[in-house]
Design a protein around this motif. Structure first.
Motif, PDB file in Angstrom:
ATOM      1  N   LEU A 150      79.885  74.767  67.790  1.00 40.52           N
ATOM      2  CA  LEU A 150      80.429  76.078  67.425  1.00 40.52           C
ATOM      3  C   LEU A 150      81.062  76.777  68.628  1.00 40.52           C
ATOM      4  O   LEU A 150      82.089  77.452  68.492  1.00 40.52           O
ATOM      5  N   SER A 151      80.488  76.602  69.808  1.00 44.15           N
ATOM      6  CA  SER A 151      81.061  77.205  71.011  1.00 44.15           C
ATOM      7  C   SER A 151      82.444  76.640  71.306  1.00 44.15           C
ATOM      8  O   SER A 151      83.349  77.371  71.710  1.00 44.15           O
ATOM      9  N   MET A 152      82.612  75.340  71.098  1.00 49.78           N
ATOM     10  CA  MET A 152      83.925  74.728  71.316  1.00 49.78           C
ATOM     11  C   MET A 152      84.950  75.257  70.300  1.00 49.78           C
ATOM     12  O   MET A 152      86.081  75.574  70.671  1.00 49.78           O
ATOM     13  N   VAL A 153      84.547  75.350  69.049  1.00 46.53           N
ATOM     14  CA  VAL A 153      85.460  75.858  68.016  1.00 46.53           C
ATOM     15  C   VAL A 153      85.821  77.316  68.315  1.00 46.53           C
ATOM     16  O   VAL A 153      87.004  77.704  68.224  1.00 46.53           O
ATOM     17  N   ILE A 154      84.842  78.126  68.667  1.00 47.14           N
ATOM     18  CA  ILE A 154      85.092  79.538  69.006  1.00 47.14           C
ATOM     19  C   ILE A 154      86.054  79.635  70.185  1.00 47.14           C
ATOM     20  O   ILE A 154      87.013  80.415  70.157  1.00 47.14           O
ATOM     21  N   SER A 155      85.820  78.840  71.212  1.00 47.65           N
ATOM     22  CA  SER A 155      86.676  78.858  72.395  1.00 47.65           C
ATOM     23  C   SER A 155      88.121  78.521  72.047  1.00 47.65           C
ATOM     24  O   SER A 155      89.053  79.216  72.462  1.00 47.65           O
ATOM     25  N   GLY A 156      88.318  77.463  71.284  1.00 43.30           N
ATOM     26  CA  GLY A 156      89.673  77.080  70.884  1.00 43.30           C
ATOM     27  C   GLY A 156      90.329  78.118  70.002  1.00 43.30           C
ATOM     28  O   GLY A 156      91.520  78.426  70.142  1.00 43.30           O
ATOM     29  N   ALA A 157      89.554  78.686  69.081  1.00 41.01           N
ATOM     30  CA  ALA A 157      90.097  79.722  68.191  1.00 41.01           C
ATOM     31  C   ALA A 157      90.529  80.950  68.998  1.00 41.01           C
ATOM     32  O   ALA A 157      91.592  81.529  68.741  1.00 41.01           O
ATOM     33  N   ILE A 158      89.734  81.339  69.981  1.00 45.20           N
ATOM     34  CA  ILE A 158      90.092  82.489  70.821  1.00 45.20           C
ATOM     35  C   ILE A 158      91.338  82.174  71.633  1.00 45.20           C
ATOM     36  O   ILE A 158      92.233  83.018  71.781  1.00 45.20           O
ATOM     37  N   MET A 167      81.385  82.796  63.017  1.00 48.08           N
ATOM     38  CA  MET A 167      80.785  81.739  63.830  1.00 48.08           C
ATOM     39  C   MET A 167      79.868  82.312  64.910  1.00 48.08           C
ATOM     40  O   MET A 167      78.785  81.766  65.164  1.00 48.08           O
ATOM     41  N   ILE A 168      80.282  83.407  65.539  1.00 46.75           N
ATOM     42  CA  ILE A 168      79.441  84.047  66.562  1.00 46.75           C
ATOM     43  C   ILE A 168      78.151  84.549  65.922  1.00 46.75           C
ATOM     44  O   ILE A 168      77.058  84.358  66.477  1.00 46.75           O
ATOM     45  N   PHE A 169      78.249  85.168  64.766  1.00 42.63           N
ATOM     46  CA  PHE A 169      77.058  85.666  64.062  1.00 42.63           C
ATOM     47  C   PHE A 169      76.124  84.502  63.711  1.00 42.63           C
ATOM     48  O   PHE A 169      74.915  84.566  63.963  1.00 42.63           O
ATOM     49  N   TYR A 170      76.690  83.433  63.154  1.00 41.10           N
ATOM     50  CA  TYR A 170      75.895  82.269  62.782  1.00 41.10           C
ATOM     51  C   TYR A 170      75.247  81.646  64.015  1.00 41.10           C
ATOM     52  O   TYR A 170      74.071  81.275  63.995  1.00 41.10           O
ATOM     53  N   LEU A 171      76.015  81.542  65.083  1.00 44.62           N
ATOM     54  CA  LEU A 171      75.495  80.979  66.329  1.00 44.62           C
ATOM     55  C   LEU A 171      74.356  81.829  66.876  1.00 44.62           C
ATOM     56  O   LEU A 171      73.334  81.309  67.311  1.00 44.62           O
ATOM     57  N   TYR A 172      74.518  83.131  66.821  1.00 50.09           N
ATOM     58  CA  TYR A 172      73.477  84.039  67.297  1.00 50.09           C
ATOM     59  C   TYR A 172      72.194  83.870  66.474  1.00 50.09           C
ATOM     60  O   TYR A 172      71.103  83.786  67.021  1.00 50.09           O
ATOM     61  N   LYS A 173      72.340  83.806  65.164  1.00 51.16           N
ATOM     62  CA  LYS A 173      71.176  83.692  64.281  1.00 51.16           C
ATOM     63  C   LYS A 173      70.497  82.318  64.381  1.00 51.16           C
ATOM     64  O   LYS A 173      69.298  82.203  64.133  1.00 51.16           O
ATOM     65  N   ASN A 174      71.253  81.281  64.707  1.00 50.18           N
ATOM     66  CA  ASN A 174      70.723  79.917  64.713  1.00 50.18           C
ATOM     67  C   ASN A 174      70.772  79.266  66.090  1.00 50.18           C
ATOM     68  O   ASN A 174      70.752  78.045  66.204  1.00 50.18           O
ATOM     69  N   ARG A 175      70.831  80.065  67.134  1.00 47.69           N
ATOM     70  CA  ARG A 175      71.048  79.560  68.483  1.00 47.69           C
ATOM     71  C   ARG A 175      69.976  78.583  68.955  1.00 47.69           C
ATOM     72  O   ARG A 175      70.229  77.752  69.791  1.00 47.69           O
ATOM     73  N   LYS A 176      68.775  78.700  68.416  1.00 45.12           N
ATOM     74  CA  LYS A 176      67.685  77.842  68.884  1.00 45.12           C
ATOM     75  C   LYS A 176      67.470  76.622  67.998  1.00 45.12           C
ATOM     76  O   LYS A 176      66.610  75.804  68.279  1.00 45.12           O
ATOM     77  N   SER A 177      68.257  76.489  66.947  1.00 42.74           N
ATOM     78  CA  SER A 177      68.010  75.386  66.010  1.00 42.74           C
ATOM     79  C   SER A 177      68.478  74.041  66.556  1.00 42.74           C
ATOM     80  O   SER A 177      67.842  73.024  66.304  1.00 42.74           O
ATOM     81  N   SER A 178      69.584  74.008  67.282  1.00 46.87           N
ATOM     82  CA  SER A 178      70.116  72.733  67.756  1.00 46.87           C
ATOM     83  C   SER A 178      71.117  72.946  68.887  1.00 46.87           C
ATOM     84  O   SER A 178      72.007  73.795  68.782  1.00 46.87           O
ATOM     85  N   LYS A 179      70.979  72.148  69.925  1.00 47.80           N
ATOM     86  CA  LYS A 179      71.942  72.191  71.031  1.00 47.80           C
ATOM     87  C   LYS A 179      73.305  71.682  70.558  1.00 47.80           C
ATOM     88  O   LYS A 179      74.342  72.197  70.961  1.00 47.80           O
TER      89      LYS A 179
END
Length: 151
Positions: free
Chosen positions: A91-99, A73-85
């Motif tokens: 993805l940030s919420m999912v990453i946060s909960g997973a961590i 998810m971090i990799f995907y977010l990094y690669k697509n960070r400018k595509s959509s808020k």
């Protein structure tokens, strides 16, 4: 990742940790704390599995699987960070909960759950925590992003 994503991830982790520390210090080994009678209470539970209690006592498997998903998810977010808020937020919420749940699994060997919703003694939704809320809300937002993007 940008600042927005980092803020969401960090705030989510902090909120999850603070609420779980509260649960550990004030709910573990004590009577449930009733917030709304017959509907909402804090009830301490040590979940040694994943969602809805599946994969009980599979700490190594769940830890590795979660690390792989977070990395992807971090990799995907990094690669697509400018595509959509919306994509970034979800993805940030999912990453946060997973961590948040990963921390518990590694540190305690179980996940601290304490939020219990139910209807009288008729129906009980599985006990959950703030990290679970972040994952579910993030997943719903991701679904909205996907549906919106398909059109």
């Amino acid at each position: 990742m940008g600042n927005l994503e980092l803020v969401i991830i960090i705030l989510g982790i902090i909120l999850d940790r603070v609420t779980k520390i509260y649960a550990l210090n004030n709910l573990a080994g004590k009577k449930d704390l009733i917030i709304i009678k017959d509907f909402f209470q804090f009830s301490y539970l040590e979940n040694r599995g994943a969602a809805f209690g599946i994969f009980q006592n599979r700490v190594i498997f769940l830890t590795l699987f979660t690390c792989i998903l977070i990395s992807a998810m971090i990799f995907y977010l990094y690669k697509n960070r400018k595509s959509s808020k919306l994509l970034a937020i979800s993805l940030s919420m999912v990453i946060s909960g997973a961590i948040g749940n990963l921390f518990d699994r590694v540190y305690y060997k179980y996940v601290v759950d304490f939020i219990l919703l139910h209807y009288k003694d008729v129906y009980y939704y599985p006990t959950f925590n703030v990290a679970d809320i972040l994952v579910v809300v993030g997943t719903v937002l991701l679904g909205i992003y996907i549906i919106k993007d398909v059109k």
